[in-house]
Design an enzyme around this catalytic site. Structure first.
Site, PDB file in Angstrom:
ATOM      1  N   GLU A 226      -7.191  45.812  38.379  1.00  0.00           N
ATOM      2  CA  GLU A 226      -7.794  44.682  38.304  1.00  0.00           C
ATOM      3  C   GLU A 226      -8.695  44.695  39.734  1.00  0.00           C
ATOM      4  O   GLU A 226      -9.949  43.925  39.792  1.00  0.00           O
ATOM      5  CB  GLU A 226      -6.763  43.555  38.720  1.00  0.00           C
TER       6      GLU A 226
ATOM      7  N   GLU B 293       1.894  45.222  32.562  1.00  0.00           N
ATOM      8  CA  GLU B 293       2.605  43.775  32.847  1.00  0.00           C
ATOM      9  C   GLU B 293       3.171  43.643  31.576  1.00  0.00           C
ATOM     10  O   GLU B 293       4.294  42.792  31.574  1.00  0.00           O
ATOM     11  CB  GLU B 293       1.406  42.565  32.967  1.00  0.00           C
TER      12      GLU B 293
END
Length: 260
Positions: A114, A134
């Site tokens: 990210e 995640e």
């Protein structure tokens, strides 16, 4: 800056280094805050024209140190930006107006991907392995991957890796466009710094305007960006740097831009 993030200047480039190699640069709350403060320094200092984000050791990051960070997730989420800081993942708060080149190696998980997506150019060592894992931990990517990864690599490519949490190699990252160059392990920082210095040698107002207009097109649409092109051209054409660019072109020498 602190124990978790190193900050060093190389001319007009700020080098920001994740510095917890004994934990594969897993990000605890202290690292997140120090990274925010480093980005704040980049934005505020008019002498800085670009940044390189890298990591000390063999790995970029193993992602969040959940044992340290998870207890800090409150009713409104995770509040990680201290006073004077800017969110490096650009999912809230002020935007970074200066280009960021990122160099990754080894393990690059979750917030590392990210951070790359929130940067402008990504250089990867041939040792790099990526994972947006995640969903394997019962949470979702909250640092911008759900927003930027489909846009950067296409819907199917993004969903393939985000919804499974599978790891993928640097060859796949290059194929889908997550990274721009793959270099031998150990040379990724040198190459990133080379590009950042090349950017820093250009006219700063023009670089920032180019970056801002491209972001406007992505965030607000083509028409919004198009309406700003001519006014920005007029503004830049009246700058001292534009005059210096013309002078250097006619004299056939290198321009020296001042950001004015």
């Amino acid at each position: 800056m602190g124990e978790r993030v190193s900050v060093e200047r190389d001319g007009q480039v700020l080098l920001i280094g994740l510095n917890r190699p004994e934990k594969r640069n897993a990000a605890d709350f202290a690292m997140l805050q120090e990274l925010c403060l480093a980005y704040g320094e980049l934005e505020r200092d008019p002498q800085l024209r670009a940044a390189v984000v890298f990591a000390h050791g063999d790995h970029f990051t193993a992602g969040l140190d959940l044992a340290d960070v998870a207890p800090r997730i409150g009713r409104d989420g995770l509040d990680l930006v201290p006073e004077g800081g800017i969110n490096p993942w650009q999912v809230g708060g002020p935007s970074i107006s200066k280009p960021v080149v990122i160099a990754v190696q080894g393990t690059c998980l979750t917030l590392g991907i990210e951070l790359a997506l929130a940067s402008d150019i990504v250089i990867a060592a041939d040792s790099t392995t990526f994972g947006q894992i995640e969903v394997q931990r019962g949470i979702l990517p909250f640092g911008g991957a759900t927003i930027r990864l489909p846009r950067a690599v296409g819907w199917g490519n993004a969903m393939r890796w985000m919804l499974t949490g599978d790891m993928f190699p640097v060859t796949e990252a290059l194929r889908i466009g997550l990274v721009q160059e793959v270099v031998p392990h150990g040379t990724q920082l040198d190459r990133a710094l080379e590009l950042a210095q090349r950017i820093a040698a250009q006219a700063p107002l023009a670089v920032q305007a180019t970056l801002a207009n491209a972001r406007t097109a992505i965030r607000e649409g083509d028409e919004a960006a198009a309406t700003r092109l001519q006014p920005e051209l007029v503004r830049l054409a009246a700058s001292q740097d534009a005059a210096e660019g013309i002078r250097a072109f006619l004299a056939r020498d290198e321009p020296e831009f001042t950001g004015r």
